[in-house]
Enzyme design. Structure first.
Site, PDB file in Angstrom:
ATOM      1  N   TYR A 135       0.898  -1.060  -0.025  1.00  0.00           N
ATOM      2  CA  TYR A 135       0.090   0.077  -0.038  1.00  0.00           C
ATOM      3  C   TYR A 135       0.694   1.357  -0.029  1.00  0.00           C
ATOM      4  O   TYR A 135       1.959   1.341   0.255  1.00  0.00           O
ATOM      5  CB  TYR A 135      -1.060  -0.173   1.131  1.00  0.00           C
ATOM      6  CG  TYR A 135      -0.351   0.233   2.473  1.00  0.00           C
ATOM      7  CD1 TYR A 135      -0.031   1.633   2.983  1.00  0.00           C
ATOM      8  CD2 TYR A 135       0.190  -0.755   3.222  1.00  0.00           C
ATOM      9  CE1 TYR A 135       0.776   1.599   4.353  1.00  0.00           C
ATOM     10  CE2 TYR A 135       1.229  -0.868   4.366  1.00  0.00           C
ATOM     11  CZ  TYR A 135       1.225   0.649   4.966  1.00  0.00           C
ATOM     12  OH  TYR A 135       2.219   0.696   6.249  1.00  0.00           O
ATOM     13  N   PHE A 166       2.904   9.611   3.411  1.00  0.00           N
ATOM     14  CA  PHE A 166       3.241   9.632   4.611  1.00  0.00           C
ATOM     15  C   PHE A 166       3.302   7.857   5.058  1.00  0.00           C
ATOM     16  O   PHE A 166       3.927   7.989   6.134  1.00  0.00           O
ATOM     17  CB  PHE A 166       1.987  10.056   5.503  1.00  0.00           C
ATOM     18  CG  PHE A 166       0.692   9.423   5.363  1.00  0.00           C
ATOM     19  CD1 PHE A 166       0.384   8.185   6.035  1.00  0.00           C
ATOM     20  CD2 PHE A 166      -0.394   9.885   4.586  1.00  0.00           C
ATOM     21  CE1 PHE A 166      -0.798   7.432   5.902  1.00  0.00           C
ATOM     22  CE2 PHE A 166      -1.396   9.338   4.350  1.00  0.00           C
ATOM     23  CZ  PHE A 166      -1.715   8.051   5.063  1.00  0.00           C
ATOM     24  N   ASP A 167       3.040   7.152   3.959  1.00  0.00           N
ATOM     25  CA  ASP A 167       3.475   5.852   4.307  1.00  0.00           C
ATOM     26  C   ASP A 167       3.529   5.081   3.123  1.00  0.00           C
ATOM     27  O   ASP A 167       2.488   5.225   2.513  1.00  0.00           O
ATOM     28  CB  ASP A 167       2.519   5.202   5.324  1.00  0.00           C
ATOM     29  CG  ASP A 167       2.979   3.881   6.211  1.00  0.00           C
ATOM     30  OD1 ASP A 167       4.029   3.572   5.939  1.00  0.00           O
ATOM     31  OD2 ASP A 167       1.979   3.370   7.023  1.00  0.00           O
ATOM     32  N   ILE A 215      -7.658   1.657  10.329  1.00  0.00           N
ATOM     33  CA  ILE A 215      -8.479   2.620  10.455  1.00  0.00           C
ATOM     34  C   ILE A 215      -9.997   2.221   9.748  1.00  0.00           C
ATOM     35  O   ILE A 215      -9.906   1.114   8.919  1.00  0.00           O
ATOM     36  CB  ILE A 215      -8.143   4.049   9.673  1.00  0.00           C
ATOM     37  CG1 ILE A 215      -7.798   3.539   8.388  1.00  0.00           C
ATOM     38  CG2 ILE A 215      -6.951   4.433  10.398  1.00  0.00           C
ATOM     39  CD1 ILE A 215      -7.586   5.013   7.363  1.00  0.00           C
ATOM     40  N   TYR A 251      -7.846   9.338  10.838  1.00  0.00           N
ATOM     41  CA  TYR A 251      -7.210   9.780  12.158  1.00  0.00           C
ATOM     42  C   TYR A 251      -7.662  11.213  12.731  1.00  0.00           C
ATOM     43  O   TYR A 251      -7.174  11.603  13.648  1.00  0.00           O
ATOM     44  CB  TYR A 251      -5.601   9.794  12.060  1.00  0.00           C
ATOM     45  CG  TYR A 251      -5.213   8.409  11.547  1.00  0.00           C
ATOM     46  CD1 TYR A 251      -4.997   7.517  12.490  1.00  0.00           C
ATOM     47  CD2 TYR A 251      -4.551   8.242  10.317  1.00  0.00           C
ATOM     48  CE1 TYR A 251      -4.453   6.256  12.215  1.00  0.00           C
ATOM     49  CE2 TYR A 251      -3.878   7.232  10.051  1.00  0.00           C
ATOM     50  CZ  TYR A 251      -3.854   6.142  10.705  1.00  0.00           C
ATOM     51  OH  TYR A 251      -3.307   4.897  10.428  1.00  0.00           O
ATOM     52  N   PHE A 296      -5.504   6.462  -0.229  1.00  0.00           N
ATOM     53  CA  PHE A 296      -4.571   4.969  -0.379  1.00  0.00           C
ATOM     54  C   PHE A 296      -4.743   4.496  -1.618  1.00  0.00           C
ATOM     55  O   PHE A 296      -5.813   4.212  -2.134  1.00  0.00           O
ATOM     56  CB  PHE A 296      -4.954   3.980   0.644  1.00  0.00           C
ATOM     57  CG  PHE A 296      -4.689   4.562   2.196  1.00  0.00           C
ATOM     58  CD1 PHE A 296      -3.469   4.206   2.917  1.00  0.00           C
ATOM     59  CD2 PHE A 296      -5.766   5.330   2.843  1.00  0.00           C
ATOM     60  CE1 PHE A 296      -3.560   4.957   4.223  1.00  0.00           C
ATOM     61  CE2 PHE A 296      -5.678   5.763   4.284  1.00  0.00           C
ATOM     62  CZ  PHE A 296      -4.410   5.737   4.746  1.00  0.00           C
TER      63      PHE A 296
END
Length: 310
Positions: free
Chosen positions: A233, A244-245, A262, A288, A302
């Site tokens: 992902y 961010f990831d 989440i 979040y 995502f």
């Protein structure tokens, strides 16, 4: 693993700490380990299907090191490496023999005999790989001395029956399926020269609801919220487009329960199929929130490649 986490995992961690550094033996092994002489008095009495065996042993049972022993050998096929063993467990207090937990009346738990277990707990891995279906193993886990504010914990005795074994479902290296053209107005996704998806959020409006859009429709089994999934992902913040990831950057697939992420992931991926690449546009209230976590603030986007489930 469901109840197994609460029953067997503490023992696995202890066995890891004391025995995980030992090299794994060639399969099949079904090796005993630890203070096995202290289990010589152990006797089991069968009580039929979906019922725990009767357990007799000399009390108190007190081991100083994790101990595992095959108590009775089944007559089925041998369990192989990389299979998933279905097991039932009864956990007993080693001091008085009282029952702490009994999963026999319930559906069997699953223990995946993979390289991760082989590395982290060779003692457990070696005990299960090579044993026969129908076998019953005893695991004695050392107790713990009383600490400030906590009572001493006695040795625990776990009797584990191997009910069945099956091959683990394959994990894909990349999504496989039919390409889907998404509707206009969503973030766009292109692969770079390394095959990593890159997300553009230019001109994309804030979502009013969760968007879960197939980019590739896989032909594998559908996910449920109870599944543990393996994915690749990448995530970006909608406001900035900043990554961010990304598991792609680490080079390691991620595996986790779909209930442990989440809400946007849990809701957006349930029903999707293995092999799919899914675009998720997640409102902040399903992520979040305003506070965020690091750079993962506000609405998030995502791309998720669903590579396996169990």
């Amino acid at each position: 693993m469901r109840r197994l986490l609460a029953i067997l995992l503490p023992g696995l961690l202890l066995l890891t700490a004391c025995g995980g550094g030992e090299p794994a033996a060639p399969e099949p092994s079904s090796q005993s380990a630890g203070e096995t002489a202290k289990l010589d008095s152990l006797k089991l009495t069968e009580n039929g299907d979906k019922k725990a065996p009767g357990v007799e042993f000399t009390k108190p049972l007190d081991v100083k090191e994790p101990t595992v022993k095959v108590v009775s050998e089944g007559d089925g096929d041998r369990v192989k490496a990389n299979q998933i063993a279905a097991i039932s467990i009864i956990a007993l207090n080693g001091t008085d023999g009282s029952t702490l937990e009994d999963t026999f009346p319930k559906d069997p738990e699953e223990l995946e005999l993979n390289d991760e277990l082989k590395t982290n707990s060779a003692v457990i891995y070696n005990a299960f790989v090579g044993t026969k279906i129908g076998s019953q193993l005893a695991l004695a886990v050392p107790g713990a001395a009383a600490a400030e504010g906590a009572e001493a914990k006695p040795t625990q005795l776990l009797i584990v029956k191997v009910i069945s074994a099956k091959d683990a479902p394959p994990v894909l290296d990349k999504p496989e399926g039919e390409t889907v053209s998404p509707p206009a107005g969503l973030p766009t996704v292109k692969e770079n020269d390394k095959g990593i998806p890159e997300i553009s959020v230019e001109g994309v409006a804030a979502p009013t609801a969760l968007v879960s859009q197939d980019l590739i429709k896989g032909s594998g089994p559908a996910l449920t919220e109870a599944d543990t999934i393996t994915v690749n992902y990448v995530g970006v913040a909608l406001a900035t487009g900043k990554v961010f990831d990304s598991s792609f950057e680490s080079g390691k697939k991620a595996t986790f329960p779909l209930t442990g992420v989440i809400k946007g992931w849990t809701q957006g991926l349930a029903g999707k199929t293995v092999g799919s690449r899914v675009l998720l546009v997640v409102p902040k209230d399903l992520a979040y929130g305003d506070a965020g976590q690091g750079d993962a603030k506000g609405d998030l986007v995502f791309v998720v490649d669903i590579l396996g489930k169990k």
